[in-house]
Design a protein around this motif. Structure first.
Motif, mmCIF file in Angstrom:
data_model
loop_
_atom_site.group_PDB
_atom_site.id
_atom_site.type_symbol
_atom_site.label_atom_id
_atom_site.label_comp_id
_atom_site.label_asym_id
_atom_site.label_seq_id
_atom_site.Cartn_x
_atom_site.Cartn_y
_atom_site.Cartn_z
ATOM 1 N N UNK A 28 0.837 -1.216 0.000
ATOM 2 C CA UNK A 28 0.000 0.000 0.000
ATOM 3 C C UNK A 28 0.863 1.255 0.000
ATOM 4 N N UNK A 29 1.932 1.227 -0.754
ATOM 5 C CA UNK A 29 2.803 2.385 -0.870
ATOM 6 C C UNK A 29 2.497 3.212 -2.099
ATOM 7 N N UNK A 30 3.329 4.192 -2.347
ATOM 8 C CA UNK A 30 3.169 5.122 -3.466
ATOM 9 C C UNK A 30 4.317 4.945 -4.438
ATOM 10 N N UNK A 31 3.985 4.810 -5.715
ATOM 11 C CA UNK A 31 4.989 4.695 -6.767
ATOM 12 C C UNK A 31 4.890 5.906 -7.674
ATOM 13 N N UNK A 32 6.007 6.607 -7.842
ATOM 14 C CA UNK A 32 6.071 7.783 -8.696
ATOM 15 C C UNK A 32 7.208 7.605 -9.695
ATOM 16 N N UNK A 33 6.914 7.867 -10.948
ATOM 17 C CA UNK A 33 7.930 7.868 -11.999
ATOM 18 C C UNK A 33 8.144 9.314 -12.424
ATOM 19 N N UNK A 34 9.323 9.846 -12.123
ATOM 20 C CA UNK A 34 9.605 11.255 -12.380
ATOM 21 C C UNK A 34 9.773 11.481 -13.874
ATOM 22 N N UNK A 35 8.926 12.342 -14.436
ATOM 23 C CA UNK A 35 9.067 12.702 -15.845
ATOM 24 C C UNK A 35 10.265 13.622 -16.059
ATOM 25 N N UNK A 36 10.567 14.453 -15.060
ATOM 26 C CA UNK A 36 11.707 15.368 -15.132
ATOM 27 C C UNK A 36 12.534 15.197 -13.864
ATOM 28 N N UNK A 37 13.678 14.510 -13.931
ATOM 29 C CA UNK A 37 14.475 14.300 -12.712
ATOM 30 C C UNK A 37 14.935 15.589 -12.041
ATOM 31 N N UNK A 38 14.946 16.718 -12.770
ATOM 32 C CA UNK A 38 15.361 17.965 -12.128
ATOM 33 C C UNK A 38 14.422 18.371 -10.999
ATOM 34 N N UNK A 39 13.183 17.975 -11.067
ATOM 35 C CA UNK A 39 12.226 18.304 -10.017
ATOM 36 C C UNK A 39 12.180 17.278 -8.911
#
Length: 358
Positions: A237-248
């Motif tokens: 039940x965690x959160x998965x995020x794929x960064x579109x812009x690694x600078x952010x």
């Protein structure tokens, strides 16, 4: 006197706040960070992670943090640093271990705990990179399972310490399954590389242990395809995020992953649309879409094992008629009804009376 004393008396109650322990697993694969050097250098990424750590600690004075590096051939503690044996002087005498070490010097404008964590993390990172040799760079596998295991052990140790300090021996001997854990533990994985099929089994073992201990695993993927981490976030039940812009990086951390497991119940957390549930086979370590599963130990194989024996538990498996040609059954032809003049109307038209011939 009651008429004179008009003050209202209230019953004062205090409620202890549950500590929140954040364990950060930082992927330090040199090859992966070299590919991201033009967009996000590892030095800037570590600085953003330290800002995120300070924000987590600023929420409450009982919050805790731990940082683990998942390197190409080992997992290393960045904070808290393991204790070092006291060095011996010229005469051979060992210094006393009960003497507290001198605190690191920091600026008067910086909180001492923030300065201590920053000094420990940066010092451990420099030491880790200095010890990395060219032979280590030949390996492309990131020891993610070892880092997850270290983080889980640290969370369990902190939970046991709080249970022993606040609970009785009877409660520790008979723990309740429905009772809330004494500490809100979660793991944040900062991934920059692909999932290695050879790490599937130990990684899934750590994921199932985290789910049993009610420890959520969050993932922020800066690059690569972390297939197994998607399954880890889904199972815990965690959160998965794929960064579109690694600078952010800092924006993703502060707005998407700052809330703990208790605060997320009142928030709308980001969700991942698709989850890759493919597994890796136990025989060759390949990620397969379809495979053979042992009915006893649930081991997955990309092809039938030799002599139909499970490579994990040794059970003799029954493959049935696997590999045989399917039997071809001829299709029966339907017989057409012949229409004859003067036949019964019930067969031809379905009506009660016959059809007139004239």
């Amino acid at each position: 006197m009651d008429a004179v004393d008009v003050s209202e008396h209230y019953e004062v109650t205090t409620a202890e706040e549950t500590p929140s322990l954040l364990a950060i697993v930082l992927d330090t694969n040199p090859r992966a960070w070299a590919a991201l050097d033009d967009v996000l250098p590892i030095s800037k990424a570590v600085a953003n992670v330290l800002v995120f750590v300070n924000a987590h600690l600023a929420f409450s004075n009982v919050n805790q943090v731990a940082v683990v590096a998942a390197h190409v051939n080992r997992a290393v503690w960045l904070y808290p640093t393991p204790p070092q044996p006291p060095p011996a002087d010229a005469s051979g005498d060992v210094q006393m271990s009960d003497v507290p070490p001198d605190p690191p010097r920091s600026s008067a404008n910086k909180y001492p705990q923030f300065a201590q964590i920053e000094t420990a993390v940066l010092g451990s990172m420099h030491k880790l990179m200095a010890q990395t040799t060219e032979r280590d760079l030949e390996a492309t596998t990131t020891q993610l399972s070892g880092a997850l295991t270290l983080a889980l052990c640290h969370i369990n140790k902190a939970s046991q310490a709080l249970s022993g300090a606040s609970g009785s021996l009877a409660e520790l001997a008979r723990p309740s399954a429905d009772a809330a854990p004494p500490i809100k533990g979660r793991i944040l994985v900062l991934s920059v590389s692909d999932s290695e099929p050879s790490q599937y089994i130990p990684t899934m073992n750590a994921v199932f242990a985290a789910a049993h201990a009610q420890v959520a695993i969050d993932t922020l993927s800066l690059s690569g395809d972390p297939t197994f981490l998607q399954q880890a976030c889904f199972n815990t039940s965690g959160t998965f995020l794929a960064a579109a812009n690694p600078k952010g990086l800092l924006t993703y951390l502060m707005f998407g992953l700052i809330a703990d497991t208790e605060a997320r119940r009142s928030l709308v957390t980001p969700t991942h649309d698709t989850v890759d549930f493919r597994a890796a086979c136990f025989c060759h370590g390949r990620v397969v879409d379809r495979g053979f599963v042992c009915s006893i130990c649930l081991s997955i194989f990309c092809e039938p094992p030799e002599n139909a024996e499970c490579l994990t538990c040794g059970t003799k498996l029954a493959l049935g008629n696997y590999g045989a040609k399917p039997a071809v059954v001829p299709r029966k032809k339907k017989r057409k009804k012949r229409t004859v003049n003067g036949g019964s109307g019930r067969e031809e038209t379905g009506s009660a009376t016959g059809t007139p011939l004239r």
